[in-house]
Design a protein around this motif. Structure first.
Motif, PDB file in Angstrom:
ATOM      1  N   ALA A  52       0.825  -1.204   0.000  1.00  0.00           N
ATOM      2  CA  ALA A  52       0.000   0.000   0.000  1.00  0.00           C
ATOM      3  C   ALA A  52       0.860   1.255   0.000  1.00  0.00           C
ATOM      4  N   GLY A  53       0.345   2.295  -0.637  1.00  0.00           N
ATOM      5  CA  GLY A  53       1.043   3.573  -0.641  1.00  0.00           C
ATOM      6  C   GLY A  53       0.277   4.617  -1.413  1.00  0.00           C
ATOM      7  N   ASP A  54       0.410   5.867  -0.998  1.00  0.00           N
ATOM      8  CA  ASP A  54      -0.218   6.997  -1.676  1.00  0.00           C
ATOM      9  C   ASP A  54       0.712   7.461  -2.792  1.00  0.00           C
ATOM     10  N   LEU A  55       0.261   7.378  -4.024  1.00  0.00           N
ATOM     11  CA  LEU A  55       1.121   7.744  -5.147  1.00  0.00           C
ATOM     12  C   LEU A  55       1.463   9.225  -5.170  1.00  0.00           C
ATOM     13  N   ALA A  56       0.737  10.039  -4.420  1.00  0.00           N
ATOM     14  CA  ALA A  56       1.073  11.460  -4.334  1.00  0.00           C
ATOM     15  C   ALA A  56       2.209  11.728  -3.351  1.00  0.00           C
ATOM     16  N   ASP A  57       2.631  10.720  -2.619  1.00  0.00           N
ATOM     17  CA  ASP A  57       3.726  10.851  -1.656  1.00  0.00           C
ATOM     18  C   ASP A  57       5.052  10.986  -2.417  1.00  0.00           C
ATOM     19  N   PRO A  58       5.815  12.049  -2.183  1.00  0.00           N
ATOM     20  CA  PRO A  58       7.099  12.199  -2.888  1.00  0.00           C
ATOM     21  C   PRO A  58       8.095  11.076  -2.617  1.00  0.00           C
ATOM     22  N   ALA A  59       7.859  10.295  -1.568  1.00  0.00           N
ATOM     23  CA  ALA A  59       8.761   9.173  -1.249  1.00  0.00           C
ATOM     24  C   ALA A  59       8.253   7.847  -1.809  1.00  0.00           C
ATOM     25  N   ALA A  96      -2.799  19.705  -9.908  1.00  0.00           N
ATOM     26  CA  ALA A  96      -1.740  19.201  -9.028  1.00  0.00           C
ATOM     27  C   ALA A  96      -1.962  17.731  -8.686  1.00  0.00           C
ATOM     28  N   ALA A  97      -3.223  17.360  -8.423  1.00  0.00           N
ATOM     29  CA  ALA A  97      -3.522  15.974  -8.059  1.00  0.00           C
ATOM     30  C   ALA A  97      -3.247  15.016  -9.215  1.00  0.00           C
ATOM     31  N   HIS A  98      -3.635  15.416 -10.427  1.00  0.00           N
ATOM     32  CA  HIS A  98      -3.367  14.575 -11.600  1.00  0.00           C
ATOM     33  C   HIS A  98      -1.872  14.434 -11.848  1.00  0.00           C
ATOM     34  N   MET A  99      -1.144  15.525 -11.759  1.00  0.00           N
ATOM     35  CA  MET A  99       0.285  15.468 -12.016  1.00  0.00           C
ATOM     36  C   MET A  99       1.005  14.601 -10.987  1.00  0.00           C
ATOM     37  N   ALA A 100       0.574  14.675  -9.729  1.00  0.00           N
ATOM     38  CA  ALA A 100       1.228  13.892  -8.678  1.00  0.00           C
ATOM     39  C   ALA A 100       1.082  12.399  -8.919  1.00  0.00           C
ATOM     40  N   VAL A 101      -0.126  11.977  -9.256  1.00  0.00           N
ATOM     41  CA  VAL A 101      -0.390  10.546  -9.416  1.00  0.00           C
ATOM     42  C   VAL A 101       0.023  10.030 -10.791  1.00  0.00           C
ATOM     43  N   ASN A 102      -0.333  10.774 -11.838  1.00  0.00           N
ATOM     44  CA  ASN A 102      -0.180  10.276 -13.207  1.00  0.00           C
ATOM     45  C   ASN A 102       1.200  10.509 -13.807  1.00  0.00           C
ATOM     46  N   LEU A 103       1.972  11.445 -13.248  1.00  0.00           N
ATOM     47  CA  LEU A 103       3.276  11.747 -13.829  1.00  0.00           C
ATOM     48  C   LEU A 103       4.408  11.698 -12.803  1.00  0.00           C
ATOM     49  N   GLN A 104       4.238  12.383 -11.674  1.00  0.00           N
ATOM     50  CA  GLN A 104       5.316  12.399 -10.680  1.00  0.00           C
ATOM     51  C   GLN A 104       5.598  11.004 -10.140  1.00  0.00           C
ATOM     52  N   THR A 144      -5.450  14.820 -19.379  1.00  0.00           N
ATOM     53  CA  THR A 144      -4.781  14.734 -20.674  1.00  0.00           C
ATOM     54  C   THR A 144      -3.363  15.294 -20.601  1.00  0.00           C
ATOM     55  N   LEU A 145      -3.191  16.411 -19.914  1.00  0.00           N
ATOM     56  CA  LEU A 145      -1.854  16.985 -19.765  1.00  0.00           C
ATOM     57  C   LEU A 145      -0.930  16.050 -18.997  1.00  0.00           C
ATOM     58  N   SER A 146      -1.457  15.412 -17.961  1.00  0.00           N
ATOM     59  CA  SER A 146      -0.613  14.499 -17.183  1.00  0.00           C
ATOM     60  C   SER A 146      -0.219  13.278 -18.003  1.00  0.00           C
ATOM     61  N   LYS A 147      -1.130  12.756 -18.817  1.00  0.00           N
ATOM     62  CA  LYS A 147      -0.799  11.606 -19.653  1.00  0.00           C
ATOM     63  C   LYS A 147       0.159  12.002 -20.790  1.00  0.00           C
ATOM     64  N   SER A 148       0.029  13.241 -21.277  1.00  0.00           N
ATOM     65  CA  SER A 148       0.996  13.727 -22.269  1.00  0.00           C
ATOM     66  C   SER A 148       2.389  13.779 -21.663  1.00  0.00           C
ATOM     67  N   GLY A 149       2.481  14.222 -20.419  1.00  0.00           N
ATOM     68  CA  GLY A 149       3.758  14.230 -19.725  1.00  0.00           C
ATOM     69  C   GLY A 149       4.303  12.834 -19.526  1.00  0.00           C
ATOM     70  N   LEU A 150       3.422  11.881 -19.224  1.00  0.00           N
ATOM     71  CA  LEU A 150       3.856  10.494 -19.040  1.00  0.00           C
ATOM     72  C   LEU A 150       4.386   9.909 -20.341  1.00  0.00           C
ATOM     73  N   ALA A 151       3.768  10.275 -21.463  1.00  0.00           N
ATOM     74  CA  ALA A 151       4.278   9.828 -22.759  1.00  0.00           C
ATOM     75  C   ALA A 151       5.674  10.386 -23.013  1.00  0.00           C
ATOM     76  N   ALA A 152       5.883  11.649 -22.654  1.00  0.00           N
ATOM     77  CA  ALA A 152       7.214  12.247 -22.812  1.00  0.00           C
ATOM     78  C   ALA A 152       8.219  11.575 -21.891  1.00  0.00           C
ATOM     79  N   LEU A 153       7.791  11.254 -20.667  1.00  0.00           N
ATOM     80  CA  LEU A 153       8.676  10.557 -19.740  1.00  0.00           C
ATOM     81  C   LEU A 153       9.129   9.222 -20.314  1.00  0.00           C
TER      82      LEU A 153
END
Length: 244
Positions: A52-59, A96-104, A144-153
């Motif tokens: 278990a873990g929160d994907l928004a957690d920086p760790a 911020a929530a989308h970017m944390a989970v979907n890209l960060q 959509t922006l977060s998934k675009s970032g994930l594609a770039a990643l």
């Protein structure tokens, strides 16, 4: 892949839907599976090990890779936040929530996996994207922006990690399962709204994951699973077309 033991996979968002089905199939194919969930009491596929873990957690990257206890053969960044917003109703909180989970989180997991990757070991990372990236529409802006970032990643990581023996690819599926607030009849109609006339099924995505996990010469690629829907250049997200 490891030859002296079962290959080890980490699947994020593995409690239900596609993540659970992928876990079940990997186990059936002889993999050990670490099933990431959000809450400790979330159930996972039989035979999988829940973490278990929160994907928004920086760790989160360090936490999940520490919990794995061994180098990964496969990381599937499957978990995603999917909530509506638009240019007219832009939400900084949702962005911020989308970017944390979907890209960060995928970036942190990729970094942590690479740090623990033994010399001479081969592994794969697969990012689950969205077919709408090939033909964008204005709905679900932050998603959509977060998934675009994930594609770039995926593209950047494929170039950076190739010398380590880590391949990075993406899979971009169209609508596969009924969305919240969508009736079964409406889902059936829009599911097949594409040139081939049949909807994309979750098992097709699972098959694509297994292919990319085993394809030693494929990296930096995105497989689009949309039955040609991108050719139609739909003006709205497909789930909204039932209301048009």
């Amino acid at each position: 892949m490891s030859t002296d033991a079962k290959p080890l996979a980490l699947v994020t968002g593995a409690r239900c839907r596609v993540g659970r089905r992928l876990s079940e199939r990997l186990i059936a194919e002889g993999w050990d599976v670490i099933a990431h969930v959000r809450r400790p009491d979330d159930e996972v596929a039989e035979g999988a090990r829940a973490v278990a873990g929160d994907l928004a957690d920086p760790a989160i990257g360090e936490k999940l890779l520490d919990a794995a206890g061994a180098p990964l053969d496969l990381l599937v960044n499957n978990a995603a936040r999917f909530a509506p917003d638009s240019l007219d109703a832009f939400s900084t909180d949702e962005f911020a929530a989308h970017m944390a989970v979907n890209l960060q989180a995928p970036a942190l997991l990729t970094q942590a996996m690479a740090k623990r990757h033994p010399e001479g070991h081969r592994a794969a990372i697969i990012n689950i994207l969205d077919a709408k990236l090939a033909s964008p529409n204005p709905d679900f802006l932050s998603y959509t922006l977060s998934k675009s970032g994930l594609a770039a990643l995926a593209d950047i990581a494929a170039r950076a990690l190739a010398p380590k023996g880590i391949r990075v690819n993406g899979i971009a599926p169209a609508l596969m399962l009924q969305s919240a607030g969508q009736g079964p009849d409406d889902f059936k109609r829009v599911h097949a709204l594409n040139p081939l006339g049949h909807g994309v099924e979750p098992d097709e995505l699972v098959d694509a994951v297994l292919y990319l996990a085993r394809a030693p010469g494929v990296t930096g690629q995105t497989l689009i699973l949309d039955a040609g829907q991108r050719f139609m250049a739909l003006p709205r997200d497909v789930q909204y077309l039932e209301k048009e």
